[in-house]
Design a protein around this motif. Sequence first.
Motif, PDB file in Angstrom:
ATOM      1  N   GLY A 178      13.039 106.634 -19.376  1.00 40.81           N
ATOM      2  CA  GLY A 178      14.128 106.198 -18.515  1.00 40.81           C
ATOM      3  C   GLY A 178      15.480 106.761 -18.910  1.00 40.81           C
ATOM      4  N   LYS A 179      15.557 107.335 -20.114  1.00 37.46           N
ATOM      5  CA  LYS A 179      16.823 107.921 -20.561  1.00 37.46           C
ATOM      6  C   LYS A 179      17.010 109.342 -20.031  1.00 37.46           C
ATOM      7  CE  LYS A 179      16.952 105.065 -24.724  1.00 37.46           C
ATOM      8  NZ  LYS A 179      17.037 105.016 -26.211  1.00 37.46           N
ATOM      9  N   ARG A 180      15.978 109.856 -19.369  1.00 33.93           N
ATOM     10  CA  ARG A 180      16.072 111.103 -18.599  1.00 33.93           C
ATOM     11  C   ARG A 180      16.355 112.366 -19.415  1.00 33.93           C
ATOM     12  NH1 ARG A 180      13.505 109.047 -14.300  1.00 33.93           N
ATOM     13  NH2 ARG A 180      14.591 107.231 -13.431  1.00 33.93           N
ATOM     14  N   PHE A 181      16.048 112.383 -20.697  1.00 35.47           N
ATOM     15  CA  PHE A 181      16.266 113.636 -21.430  1.00 35.47           C
ATOM     16  C   PHE A 181      14.978 114.437 -21.589  1.00 35.47           C
ATOM     17  CE2 PHE A 181      15.418 110.536 -24.796  1.00 35.47           C
ATOM     18  CZ  PHE A 181      14.574 111.207 -25.654  1.00 35.47           C
ATOM     19  N   PHE A 182      13.859 113.907 -21.083  1.00 33.05           N
ATOM     20  CA  PHE A 182      12.613 114.659 -21.080  1.00 33.05           C
ATOM     21  C   PHE A 182      11.784 114.278 -19.856  1.00 33.05           C
ATOM     22  CE2 PHE A 182      11.602 110.779 -23.413  1.00 33.05           C
ATOM     23  CZ  PHE A 182      10.360 110.409 -22.913  1.00 33.05           C
ATOM     24  N   THR A 183      10.912 115.199 -19.475  1.00 37.75           N
ATOM     25  CA  THR A 183       9.936 114.938 -18.419  1.00 37.75           C
ATOM     26  C   THR A 183       8.643 114.494 -19.067  1.00 37.75           C
ATOM     27  OG1 THR A 183      10.911 116.643 -16.986  1.00 37.75           O
ATOM     28  CG2 THR A 183       8.657 115.952 -16.502  1.00 37.75           C
ATOM     29  N   LEU A 184       8.128 113.353 -18.633  1.00 39.72           N
ATOM     30  CA  LEU A 184       6.897 112.808 -19.197  1.00 39.72           C
ATOM     31  C   LEU A 184       5.732 113.118 -18.279  1.00 39.72           C
ATOM     32  CD1 LEU A 184       5.354 111.122 -21.272  1.00 39.72           C
ATOM     33  CD2 LEU A 184       6.041 109.068 -20.003  1.00 39.72           C
ATOM     34  N   LEU A 185       4.710 113.758 -18.850  1.00 40.58           N
ATOM     35  CA  LEU A 185       3.499 114.092 -18.110  1.00 40.58           C
ATOM     36  C   LEU A 185       2.325 113.344 -18.723  1.00 40.58           C
ATOM     37  CD1 LEU A 185       4.109 117.946 -17.970  1.00 40.58           C
ATOM     38  CD2 LEU A 185       4.430 116.344 -16.096  1.00 40.58           C
ATOM     39  N   HIS A 186       1.574 112.641 -17.891  1.00 38.14           N
ATOM     40  CA  HIS A 186       0.407 111.907 -18.366  1.00 38.14           C
ATOM     41  C   HIS A 186      -0.864 112.714 -18.129  1.00 38.14           C
ATOM     42  CE1 HIS A 186       2.238 107.606 -18.455  1.00 38.14           C
ATOM     43  NE2 HIS A 186       2.154 108.136 -19.657  1.00 38.14           N
ATOM     44  N   HIS A 187      -1.590 112.931 -19.235  1.00 45.37           N
ATOM     45  CA  HIS A 187      -2.869 113.628 -19.167  1.00 45.37           C
ATOM     46  C   HIS A 187      -3.972 112.587 -19.102  1.00 45.37           C
ATOM     47  CE1 HIS A 187      -6.330 116.044 -20.600  1.00 45.37           C
ATOM     48  NE2 HIS A 187      -5.678 117.064 -20.073  1.00 45.37           N
ATOM     49  N   PRO A 188      -4.971 112.749 -18.224  1.00 40.26           N
ATOM     50  CA  PRO A 188      -6.022 111.729 -18.089  1.00 40.26           C
ATOM     51  C   PRO A 188      -6.808 111.529 -19.380  1.00 40.26           C
ATOM     52  CG  PRO A 188      -6.615 113.750 -16.917  1.00 40.26           C
ATOM     53  CD  PRO A 188      -5.180 113.887 -17.313  1.00 40.26           C
ATOM     54  N   GLY A 189      -7.194 110.276 -19.620  1.00 41.73           N
ATOM     55  CA  GLY A 189      -7.986 109.958 -20.799  1.00 41.73           C
ATOM     56  C   GLY A 189      -7.161 109.975 -22.072  1.00 41.73           C
ATOM     57  N   MET A 190      -7.862 110.094 -23.193  1.00 48.98           N
ATOM     58  CA  MET A 190      -7.240 110.137 -24.509  1.00 48.98           C
ATOM     59  C   MET A 190      -7.408 111.534 -25.090  1.00 48.98           C
ATOM     60  SD  MET A 190      -5.698 108.926 -27.172  1.00 48.98           S
ATOM     61  CE  MET A 190      -5.544 109.404 -28.906  1.00 48.98           C
TER      62      MET A 190
END
Length: 365
Positions: A260-272
């Motif tokens: 939420g601090k907007r200094f990086f883009t977060l990408l979620h990869h499926p699974g672990m």
Amino acid sequence: MKTKVLVGSTAFMKALGERAQSAQDLLYVQAMTFEGDAAGEELIDLMIDSPARDKRLIVDSFSKAVVSDHFVFGPKYLKDASFRSEVKNTYLLIHKAEANGVQVKFVNPTGPLMLRYPLRNHKKMMVVDGLYSYLGGINFSDHNFAWHDMMIELEGQSIGEAIQADFLSTWNGANQSIKVDLESQQLYFFNGIKSKDLYENFFDEVRGAQSKITVISPYVSEPLLPVLKEVAQSGIAVEIISPKENNKGLFHDYLLSQSGKRFFTLLHHPGMFHLKAMLIDDSKLVFGSSNYDLVSYHFEQEVVMVSEDEHLVKSFRSQVLNPMMSASVEFTTSTTGSTKAKITMSLLKGFCELASRSLLRPKNR
């Protein structure tokens, strides 16, 4: 120096097995986790079958306390016969190895009442005949083998000698805090908070970014996040790829709160996944055992390499980064994590800072 990116446990064990079969002098293997399951059996059989004259295995004492992500002396041990069998088989495999010429040493004892539990040797590295080395994130257990991960094979005498020297230092009871400069690579051996100055040297590699940084790790937290924020404020694009189904929920939730601090883009990869790497400016690859998190920084022994080898960077991009980017989804939800995660991480930070400077200060010997 020749390099090869080995994605997944199958490719890694095939490569290690081939080198082990042709070994003449030595085969050294080090990991944090070793368990009495199919993965553990495969490693021990590989080492026994190798013709190398000097065969040694270092395992962190974590594996005496935790098996399959459960404490050995906990409820699961009492309730689950298959779990008890795996615990027993871990020691049977160690005895089998020793009976067949493989020397085994457990390092970093947890101490009375497990008071020294945070002080782990987190390295995953191997060396064969001082010529073929392996660095990455793969441990020897079935659940680690199932996670998306990688090891990198490095062919070269200078890197082999550096890995071998650190292995023997650990074997003899000494933790190194040292940077080794090679041709187009730098090799860092960290020793928790005792490597604070060395970590600053390492973070200068990150601060030197000119355009973009992509981080792949399941457990990103401080001290890396403030460095990433610093470079982002200078106009550098920052991406973090994190597993959507993290086995340590605190890190998942905390990263959401920080997005939420907007200094990086977060990408979620499926699974672990268990893979740890950074690509800086599409030309500098950082890889090894470190997750760049609080616990690692304050307590653990780690090994990290920074490489500008063009072939290695290209292979990593095509075999690891591009497929992970394609499979990942950008986190865009307005909900940015719970207050609980922020409070818990703040408490963890306070504990790490206090404990690592007093009762849980890493030892050099």
